[in-house]
Scaffold this active site. Structure first.
Site, PDB file in Angstrom:
ATOM      1  CE  LYS A 197      -3.648   0.427   0.120  1.00 34.98           C
ATOM      2  NZ  LYS A 197      -4.601   0.726  -0.954  1.00 34.98           N
ATOM      3  CG  HIS A 324     -10.910  -3.575  -3.051  1.00 35.84           C
ATOM      4  ND1 HIS A 324     -12.014  -3.459  -2.232  1.00 35.84           N
ATOM      5  CD2 HIS A 324     -10.034  -2.633  -2.624  1.00 35.84           C
ATOM      6  CE1 HIS A 324     -11.817  -2.483  -1.360  1.00 35.84           C
ATOM      7  NE2 HIS A 324     -10.629  -1.972  -1.570  1.00 35.84           N
TER       8      HIS A 324
END
Ligand code: GKR
Ligand code: MG
Length: 422
Positions: A197, A324
């Site tokens: 991330k 996701h």
């Protein structure tokens, strides 16, 4: 004569708070507790089904409203769930930070996220009633295990406010920290790919972290996801620097024309859970060739059948589908695994936050082996509900009214930290 299926007699909605480590993202940091909603659908056939979705107040309120419409329905009529509460969609919040960095929040996304938990619970009940796994109800599995990617985060050592459950992951604020975390991840689940991330540190630092991962784990597919934090220029620069070791770049920037240009100039595959988040966003993105991989999410796409619809659309356009994830527990992971087991051409390992969640409401935690979750053959979702755990997490929800909405900016605000300083 058509077969009579059990009918829904009760829908139990249990909002809970689950512990979450201080994971950093473009907006800020995860709060110590995240709301989730556990759905139980009871039937007059003696079977109960489980579902899970977002638990923020807006979802909970909508779930309370829409659940009334489930009572009396047959669990054999799964398709009909999709039309519950359908009306014109309106924008609730254009700022992705408000909805967990998954595009703008609309009334329809909230409705679909609620219905997805109802649909999963009904599938679970139907599977239990018929004695077959959910994947059989979706047409049958095409794989025996679903691959997941190890999801790395920049991370503080601890939350700025005291919490009862400190985590044992430690901090990750530089390339060494990220590599240390990756080693732990691989030891935990043997993942066959890693996602970092991004959008947290200056791009050069994130480039260095990706390089460090590539050097430590040669040949392991890597991904970087800054949640649309970069300009086209920065995205081009990152693609140039580390494109060679990335299997895809995820949501580097958000304008479709910029994404199309980035892909055209660098050839790097682009994945998204931000610019294609609903059916009406598919065509503009695909027509421009701005997205090559859609990261579906059965929650906000409206369920398992909707996920399969999306998979078909992607196939028609020659695009890939993967998944996701947001902070979630095992019921969601079980549902993701059931539908992913049925989707042909799932070319990339799915995302999951599950390793970050130390607690669960399942009687048995799901286990990653060689980065994958085995597709269960037991009826329904193949998971059981731990009522004591559910009650405990619900008590926490009642005791902590200030964590009823996910707010990644809150801790920064409280600590007087500007996001650029973290
Ligand atoms: O949990 O911080 C997070 C993630 O950034 C999440 O909010 C995103 O929706 O994981 C998601 C993503 O892939 O963008
Ligand atoms: Mg993403």
């Amino acid at each position: 004569m058509s077969r009579a299926f059990p009918r829904i007699t009760e829908v139990r909605l249990t909002p809970i708070l689950i512990a979450d480590p201080p994971l950093l993202n473009r907006s800020g940091v995860h709060q110590p507790y995240t709301p989730r909603l556990i759905v139980e659908v009871e039937t007059d056939g003696g079977v109960t089904g489980l579902g899970e979705t977002y638990g923020d107040t807006v979802y909970l309120d909508r779930a309370r409203e829409l659940s009334r419409d489930l009572i009396g329905r047959s669990i054999g009529a799964v398709n009909a769930i999709a039309s519950i509460g359908r009306s014109a969609s309106t924008l609730l919040d254009a700022e992705p930070a408000a909805s967990g960095l998954r595009g703008a929040l609309t009334t329809d996304k909230v409705r679909l996220s609620v219905l997805s938990a109802f649909e999963v619970a009904v599938f679970d009940a139907l599977g239990r009633h018929l004695g077959v796994p959910v994947h059989t109800l979706l047409g049958g599995k095409v794989r025996d295990a679903v691959d997941y990617s190890g999801y790395l985060f920049y991370k503080w050592a601890e939350h700025p406010v005291a919490v009862a459950e400190p985590d044992d992951w430690g901090p990750a604020l530089d390339p060494d920290g990220v590599v240390r975390q990756a080693r732990k991840f691989l030891a935990h689940g043997g993942f066959g790919s890693l996602k970092l991330k991004g959008g947290v540190m200056p791009p050069e630092e994130e480039i260095a972290a990706v390089r460090a991962l590539a050097a430590e784990f040669p040949g392991l597919p890597l991904r970087l996801d800054p949640n649309g934090a970069w300009s086209l220029e920065t995205s081009l620069h990152v693609a140039e620097q580390v494109g060679g070791v990335l299997e895809y770049l995820e949501d580097p920037t958000t304008a479709l024309d910029d994404l199309a240009e980035l892909h055209r100039r660098t050839g790097i595959p682009l994945a998204t859970n931000m610019v294609v988040t609903a059916m009406d966003e598919v065509r503009p993105a695909f027509d421009r060739d701005a997205v090559q991989i859609v990261l579906s999410d059965h929650h906000f796409w409206g369920g398992l059948l909707a996920t399969r619809d999306l998979a078909a659309v992607c196939r028609a356009y020659g695009r890939s589908l993967s998944m996701h994830s947001n902070t979630h527990l095992g019921i969601s992971l079980a549902a993701m695994t059931q539908v992913a087991a049925t989707v042909e051409g799932l070319d990339y390992a799915c995302d999951t936050h599950y390793p970050w969640q130390a607690e669960d409401v399942l009687t048995e935690r799901l286990v990653f082996r060689a980065g994958a979750i085995a597709v269960p053959e037991t009826p329904g979702l193949g998971v059981g509900l731990d009522r004591d755990a559910l009650a405990r997490l619900h008590e926490r929800w009642k005791a902590m009214p200030h964590y009823r909405v996910r707010d990644d900016v809150a801790a920064l605000r409280r600590a007087g930290i500007r996001s650029s300083a973290r």
